[in-house]
Write a protein that holds these residues in place. Structure first.
Motif, PDB file in Angstrom:
ATOM      1  N   PHE A 426      11.634  -4.230   0.442  1.00  0.00           N
ATOM      2  CA  PHE A 426      13.017  -3.777   0.446  1.00  0.00           C
ATOM      3  C   PHE A 426      13.157  -2.297   0.096  1.00  0.00           C
ATOM      4  O   PHE A 426      14.250  -1.828  -0.228  1.00  0.00           O
ATOM      5  N   LEU A 427      12.051  -1.568   0.192  1.00  0.00           N
ATOM      6  CA  LEU A 427      12.121  -0.115   0.087  1.00  0.00           C
ATOM      7  C   LEU A 427      12.772   0.461   1.347  1.00  0.00           C
ATOM      8  O   LEU A 427      12.732  -0.163   2.414  1.00  0.00           O
ATOM      9  N   PRO A 428      13.355   1.651   1.262  1.00  0.00           N
ATOM     10  CA  PRO A 428      13.862   2.300   2.484  1.00  0.00           C
ATOM     11  C   PRO A 428      12.703   2.662   3.407  1.00  0.00           C
ATOM     12  O   PRO A 428      11.536   2.655   3.003  1.00  0.00           O
ATOM     13  N   ASP A 429      13.008   2.978   4.639  1.00  0.00           N
ATOM     14  CA  ASP A 429      11.976   3.243   5.647  1.00  0.00           C
ATOM     15  C   ASP A 429      11.030   4.360   5.233  1.00  0.00           C
ATOM     16  O   ASP A 429       9.869   4.377   5.636  1.00  0.00           O
ATOM     17  N   TRP A 430      11.519   5.326   4.458  1.00  0.00           N
ATOM     18  CA  TRP A 430      10.676   6.451   4.032  1.00  0.00           C
ATOM     19  C   TRP A 430       9.936   6.159   2.712  1.00  0.00           C
ATOM     20  O   TRP A 430       9.260   7.016   2.167  1.00  0.00           O
ATOM     21  N   GLY A 431      10.067   4.946   2.214  1.00  0.00           N
ATOM     22  CA  GLY A 431       9.561   4.617   0.886  1.00  0.00           C
ATOM     23  C   GLY A 431       8.044   4.600   0.792  1.00  0.00           C
ATOM     24  O   GLY A 431       7.323   4.524   1.788  1.00  0.00           O
ATOM     25  N   VAL A 432       7.572   4.657  -0.450  1.00  0.00           N
ATOM     26  CA  VAL A 432       6.140   4.592  -0.767  1.00  0.00           C
ATOM     27  C   VAL A 432       5.937   3.572  -1.877  1.00  0.00           C
ATOM     28  O   VAL A 432       6.681   3.562  -2.869  1.00  0.00           O
ATOM     29  N   LEU A 433       4.939   2.730  -1.700  1.00  0.00           N
ATOM     30  CA  LEU A 433       4.475   1.855  -2.767  1.00  0.00           C
ATOM     31  C   LEU A 433       3.205   2.452  -3.360  1.00  0.00           C
ATOM     32  O   LEU A 433       2.228   2.669  -2.642  1.00  0.00           O
ATOM     33  N   PHE A 434       3.219   2.705  -4.662  1.00  0.00           N
ATOM     34  CA  PHE A 434       2.038   3.175  -5.384  1.00  0.00           C
ATOM     35  C   PHE A 434       1.604   2.033  -6.296  1.00  0.00           C
ATOM     36  O   PHE A 434       2.161   1.838  -7.372  1.00  0.00           O
ATOM     37  N   GLU A 435       0.637   1.243  -5.813  1.00  0.00           N
ATOM     38  CA  GLU A 435       0.054   0.183  -6.638  1.00  0.00           C
ATOM     39  C   GLU A 435      -0.927   0.864  -7.592  1.00  0.00           C
ATOM     40  O   GLU A 435      -2.045   1.208  -7.193  1.00  0.00           O
ATOM     41  N   LEU A 436      -0.499   1.035  -8.806  1.00  0.00           N
ATOM     42  CA  LEU A 436      -1.246   1.870  -9.736  1.00  0.00           C
ATOM     43  C   LEU A 436      -2.703   1.431  -9.840  1.00  0.00           C
ATOM     44  O   LEU A 436      -3.621   2.266  -9.813  1.00  0.00           O
ATOM     45  N   TYR A 437      -2.927   0.131  -9.923  1.00  0.00           N
ATOM     46  CA  TYR A 437      -4.301  -0.384  -9.887  1.00  0.00           C
ATOM     47  C   TYR A 437      -4.258  -1.761  -9.253  1.00  0.00           C
ATOM     48  O   TYR A 437      -3.433  -2.602  -9.622  1.00  0.00           O
ATOM     49  N   ASN A 438      -5.138  -2.005  -8.279  1.00  0.00           N
ATOM     50  CA  ASN A 438      -5.069  -3.257  -7.521  1.00  0.00           C
ATOM     51  C   ASN A 438      -5.838  -4.410  -8.156  1.00  0.00           C
ATOM     52  O   ASN A 438      -5.830  -5.527  -7.637  1.00  0.00           O
ATOM     53  N   CYS A 439      -6.517  -4.152  -9.265  1.00  0.00           N
ATOM     54  CA  CYS A 439      -7.189  -5.217 -10.027  1.00  0.00           C
ATOM     55  C   CYS A 439      -8.125  -6.051  -9.162  1.00  0.00           C
ATOM     56  O   CYS A 439      -8.154  -7.286  -9.233  1.00  0.00           O
ATOM     57  N   GLU A 440      -8.898  -5.355  -8.323  1.00  0.00           N
ATOM     58  CA  GLU A 440      -9.922  -5.961  -7.460  1.00  0.00           C
ATOM     59  C   GLU A 440      -9.339  -6.916  -6.420  1.00  0.00           C
ATOM     60  O   GLU A 440     -10.008  -7.810  -5.926  1.00  0.00           O
ATOM     61  N   ASP A 441      -8.059  -6.707  -6.091  1.00  0.00           N
ATOM     62  CA  ASP A 441      -7.405  -7.459  -5.016  1.00  0.00           C
ATOM     63  C   ASP A 441      -6.795  -6.429  -4.068  1.00  0.00           C
ATOM     64  O   ASP A 441      -5.576  -6.200  -4.052  1.00  0.00           O
ATOM     65  N   PRO A 442      -7.650  -5.772  -3.268  1.00  0.00           N
ATOM     66  CA  PRO A 442      -7.211  -4.565  -2.554  1.00  0.00           C
ATOM     67  C   PRO A 442      -6.257  -4.795  -1.392  1.00  0.00           C
ATOM     68  O   PRO A 442      -5.526  -3.883  -1.012  1.00  0.00           O
ATOM     69  N   ARG A 443      -6.228  -5.980  -0.799  1.00  0.00           N
ATOM     70  CA  ARG A 443      -5.465  -6.165   0.434  1.00  0.00           C
ATOM     71  C   ARG A 443      -4.035  -6.629   0.221  1.00  0.00           C
ATOM     72  O   ARG A 443      -3.150  -6.331   1.025  1.00  0.00           O
TER      73      ARG A 443
END
Length: 526
Positions: A426-443
């Motif tokens: 539900f981010l706007p089209d220009w949005g960015v998700l920064f997953e600070l750390y993926n905890c060994e679940d990269p996908r």
């Protein structure tokens, strides 16, 4: 058929011989940008609107557009087209970006809907007026029925804790008055599983010697179109929104987005169902969701029934979904996001003037907390172009509608690996998700961001994780998901600045800002 002036009747003719649904046109309730696509695939409705002087949707008629799954729908007219870049090694490297885009479209976009429509097969064929019908796609992952009969004599929810019993019906307790093709039905049982197929529920479907509704064989008749849903975990946003995206895709298969429908939770137990996101149902129905236990011991007939796509299908949407690398941006997930936000009345209030709105998700859980969270917040606040806020998406602290409003009005969403990152839908089209750390679940959330079509960043250098408070799970033991983390501030800010540069250069962000300036509506603060 004559129509009274000013009260145009909407005749929504659903695809593949499914039943007709009627609703007043003003109740269409779709995002304005979706209306041309709706009318393009509902020709009878478009003609009716064209002939009515008071139809408010004339500007949306006659556009050469299509979602992507309609007959003779050309790619240049699609709602949205995925974008792929060249893969240099591994899966997809032997194909062009255009070929990979076609694969991506079939895996996760409206091509998935197109394939299900091609698979639709008649299992029980009506022979006369008031007869029943049953049609299903392969593996019975989606079915629809008319004038269906279900006898819940064996439900007994007070003495059952199994939510998805496979022995609910005996012969003659589910079916309809139609010509059954038993070989076709039995051939689709290879995916028989609670959240992967409807085979267990429909395996005993019988050709009955009576017309259930016409002959008065029902204790309860549901006249409104009815969706019967087996649900994933309602306390986890990642899993529960598999339910909602599959319901939305099923509406496309069915050809109707009416909210004048029933939704029944198919649950054979007497257990309660915790749902932290129940406001979302308002995007799909005007009525409370009904638990199946309400029909215990009753003979229930449904005029128009849909058994929608399920949340954990093999190669399904989006759990268990393999995605070709280096592709992003599906029309299906973009449309889903816009559809839900529109119907829940969540609006975009930005962007801000020369600012990037940053939201950091703070966790109140035991693990995956940011040890030096305050330090990271202060570093971002020292940057004049960043407007920073910290939130805890805990349902006890903030309603889901409030959460959606924050997410839609965030340009950059930052958080540790966890179900809250499903908000990237539900981010706007220009949005960015920064997953600070993926905890060994990269996908997991990288793929979700790709499906939605927003940019994704994550921590790149484990050597710059400055602290770890390790824990363990009573059954899993030690794992990266049961650790609290501290992060190098300079490295954190490098990634944040990179994301902010991307946002401010995004064409839609720039256009939106320019339009707001031209209209004198530019926001300067949150």
């Amino acid at each position: 058929m004559s129509m009274p002036s000013g009260s145009l009747l909407l005749l929504v003719i659903v695809l593949q011989s499914s039943p007709q649904v009627t609703q007043p046109l003003p109740q269409l309730n779709l995002p304005k940008s979706h209306l041309p696509y709706f009318f393009s695939s509902h020709h009878a409705l478009a003609r009716a609107c064209e002939q009515d002087d008071e139809c408010p949707y004339k500007e949306h008629l006659g556009k050469k557009v299509c979602w992507g799954y309609e007959k003779n729908c050309r790619k240049k007219n699609w709602f949205h087209t995925p974008v792929c870049t060249k893969i240099t090694s591994g899966w997809g490297s032997d194909r062009t970006p255009e070929q990979n885009a076609d694969t991506f479209w079939k895996e996760a976009d409206f091509g998935y809907v197109w394939e299900r429509l091609q698979e639709m097969t008649v299992m029980c064929k009506p022979q006369e007026e008031d007869d029943s019908s049953l049609s299903c796609v392969k593996h019975m992952r989606h079915c629809r029925a008319t004038n269906i009969y279900m006898d819940f004599a064996n439900l007994d929810p007070d003495h059952n804790s199994n939510r998805y019993r496979e022995d609910l019906f005996k012969t003659g307790q589910i079916g309809g008055h139609c010509k059954l093709y038993p070989g076709r039905l039995s051939a689709e049982g290879d995916h028989k599983s609670a959240l992967q197929s409807w085979f267990a529920e429909l395996e005993m479907f019988s050709s009955l010697p009576f017309r259930p509704i016409h002959d008065g064989k029902c204790d309860i008749v549901l006249n409104k179109p009815t969706y019967l849903m087996k649900l994933d975990a309602g306390v986890n946003m990642y899993h529960h929104f598999c339910d909602f995206i599959n319901l939305y895709a099923s509406q496309h298969i069915n050809g109707s987005f009416s909210q004048d429908v029933n939704i029944i939770m198919w649950d054979t137990s007497g257990l309660n169902y915790g749902d932290f996101f129940d406001d979302t149902w308002k995007a799909f129905t005007n009525y409370p969701v009904v638990h199946m236990r309400d029909y215990d011991g009753k003979k229930v007939c449904i005029r128009d029934a849909v058994f929608p796509l399920l949340p954990r299908m093999r190669f399904g949407l989006y759990y268990n979904m393999p995605l070709v690398p280096k592709c992003s941006g599906t029309g299906l997930f973009k449309a889903f996001s816009e559809h839900v936000l529109h119907r829940l009345n969540i609006t975009q209030e930005g962007p801000l003037d020369n600012k990037v709105r940053v939201t950091l998700l703070s966790r109140s859980t035991q693990w995956r907390r940011i040890i030096n969270e305050e330090e990271l917040i202060n570093a971002m606040k020292s940057e004049t172009r960043l407007e920073v806020r910290r939130v805890d998406y805990n349902w006890k602290k903030m309603s889901f509608l409030e959460q959606l409003k924050v997410t839609q009005n965030s340009d950059l969403l930052i958080g540790m690996h966890g179900a809250g990152l499903t908000h990237s839908l539900f981010l706007p089209d220009w949005g960015v998700l920064f997953e600070l750390y993926n905890c060994e679940d990269p996908r997991c959330y990288k793929d979700l961001a790709r499906l939605r079509g927003v940019a994704y960043y994550t921590w790149e250098n484990d050597n710059k994780i400055t602290d770890r408070q390790r824990g363990s799970h009573p059954t899993v033991g030690e794992h990266a998901k049961f650790v609290n983390y501290g992060f190098d501030v300079a490295e954190f800010m490098r990634i944040v600045q990179k994301a902010a540069d991307y946002i401010q250069a995004h064409p839609t962000f720039v256009t939106k800002q320019n339009n707001m300036k031209d209209n004198g509506n530019q926001h300067t603060e949150l």
